[in-house]
Design a protein around this motif. Structure first.
Motif, PDB file in Angstrom:
ATOM      1  N   HIS A   1       5.023 -14.210   0.207  1.00  0.00           N
ATOM      2  CA  HIS A   1       3.883 -14.131   1.125  1.00  0.00           C
ATOM      3  C   HIS A   1       2.732 -15.052   0.724  1.00  0.00           C
ATOM      4  CE1 HIS A   1       5.634 -10.248   2.664  1.00  0.00           C
ATOM      5  NE2 HIS A   1       5.425 -10.956   3.753  1.00  0.00           N
ATOM      6  N   LYS A   2       2.663 -15.413  -0.536  1.00  0.00           N
ATOM      7  CA  LYS A   2       1.618 -16.330  -0.998  1.00  0.00           C
ATOM      8  C   LYS A   2       2.036 -17.791  -0.858  1.00  0.00           C
ATOM      9  CE  LYS A   2      -1.567 -13.429  -1.848  1.00  0.00           C
ATOM     10  NZ  LYS A   2      -2.822 -13.470  -1.105  1.00  0.00           N
TER      11      LYS A   2
ATOM     12  N   TRP B   1       1.098  -5.891 -11.517  1.00  0.00           N
ATOM     13  CA  TRP B   1       1.240  -4.522 -11.025  1.00  0.00           C
ATOM     14  C   TRP B   1       1.612  -3.586 -12.164  1.00  0.00           C
ATOM     15  CZ3 TRP B   1       3.174  -8.837  -8.751  1.00  0.00           C
ATOM     16  CH2 TRP B   1       2.710  -9.141  -7.466  1.00  0.00           C
TER      17      TRP B   1
ATOM     18  N   THR C   1       8.551  -6.005  -5.305  1.00  0.00           N
ATOM     19  CA  THR C   1       7.103  -6.133  -5.097  1.00  0.00           C
ATOM     20  C   THR C   1       6.632  -7.528  -5.501  1.00  0.00           C
ATOM     21  OG1 THR C   1       6.725  -3.767  -5.408  1.00  0.00           O
ATOM     22  CG2 THR C   1       4.838  -5.223  -5.805  1.00  0.00           C
ATOM     23  N   CYS C   2       7.054  -7.980  -6.660  1.00  0.00           N
ATOM     24  CA  CYS C   2       6.640  -9.274  -7.190  1.00  0.00           C
ATOM     25  C   CYS C   2       7.183 -10.420  -6.334  1.00  0.00           C
ATOM     26  CB  CYS C   2       7.127  -9.394  -8.630  1.00  0.00           C
ATOM     27  SG  CYS C   2       6.552 -10.864  -9.500  1.00  0.00           S
TER      28      CYS C   2
ATOM     29  N   GLN D   1      -0.969 -12.065  -9.323  1.00  0.00           N
ATOM     30  CA  GLN D   1      -1.180 -10.616  -9.323  1.00  0.00           C
ATOM     31  C   GLN D   1      -0.308  -9.970 -10.391  1.00  0.00           C
ATOM     32  OE1 GLN D   1      -3.252  -8.631  -7.105  1.00  0.00           O
ATOM     33  NE2 GLN D   1      -2.752  -7.198  -8.725  1.00  0.00           N
TER      34      GLN D   1
ATOM     35  N   THR E   1       8.271 -10.332  -3.188  1.00  0.00           N
ATOM     36  CA  THR E   1       7.685 -10.297  -1.837  1.00  0.00           C
ATOM     37  C   THR E   1       6.293 -10.890  -1.854  1.00  0.00           C
ATOM     38  OG1 THR E   1       9.020  -8.384  -1.241  1.00  0.00           O
ATOM     39  CG2 THR E   1       7.030  -8.766   0.068  1.00  0.00           C
ATOM     40  N   TYR E   2       5.504 -10.542  -2.860  1.00  0.00           N
ATOM     41  CA  TYR E   2       4.162 -11.095  -3.011  1.00  0.00           C
ATOM     42  C   TYR E   2       4.236 -12.623  -3.113  1.00  0.00           C
ATOM     43  CZ  TYR E   2      -0.252 -12.328  -5.253  1.00  0.00           C
ATOM     44  OH  TYR E   2      -1.453 -12.926  -5.572  1.00  0.00           O
TER      45      TYR E   2
END
Length: 160
Positions: free
Chosen positions: A110-111, A58, A103-104, A56, A106-107
């Motif tokens: 979670h992945k 952002w 943000t990065c 992802q 945490t992503y």
């Protein structure tokens, strides 16, 4: 800066992001046009080939104004790479870089990634201080000649 949103990167952001990297790195670091070409190549590949289930990008934005970016890309099943972390000068020093970095990271966690790495230059003192404050470790550093200038290239890593 109030009302800043962090939204998903869209292909329409590509030209802005390439131009900002080229302009800011030429202005701040003296980089030649080969750096902008590299960013264009990275983003072209991301747009064409990224796996949206585990990668992802952002964009930080206030109203219609883009302020920065950060990307998480897959290196392996358990390892991700942070890429294209950028803040325009007027957005620096207000905590937005920390928001983007969280943000990065945490992503990535979670992945299912267990670690991340990034590549940068010693001259990016504010970013390096943010990495260190966020738990990243500097794992290598070496002098190089890249993008038309002498630099000290760095690799950083973190266990998530």
């Amino acid at each position: 800066m109030e009302n800043i949103v962090i939204r998903a990167f869209e292909p329409s952001d590509r030209a802005w992001l390439v131009a900002q990297h080229g302009r800011l790195y030429a202005q701040d670091e003296g980089f030649d046009e080969s750096f902008e070409a590299l960013v264009d190549e990275i983003l072209s590949a991301f747009v064409a080939q990224h796996d949206p289930s585990c990668e992802q990008g952002w964009i930080a934005q206030a109203g219609d104004e883009r302020l920065g970016s950060i990307f998480c890309v897959r290196l392996s099943e358990r390892r991700a790479k942070l890429r294209l972390f950028l803040l325009v000068p007027e957005a620096r020093g207000q905590g937005l870089g920390g928001r983007l970095l969280r943000t990065c990271m945490t992503y990535a966690k979670h992945k299912g990634y267990s670690s991340m790495q990034l590549w940068t230059h010693e001259s990016h003192k504010a970013a390096c201080a943010l990495y260190a404050k966020s738990g990243w470790s500097l794992v290598s550093s070496k002098p190089v000649h890249s993008f038309g200038v002498e630099l000290v290239e760095q690799s950083w890593e973190i266990e998530l």
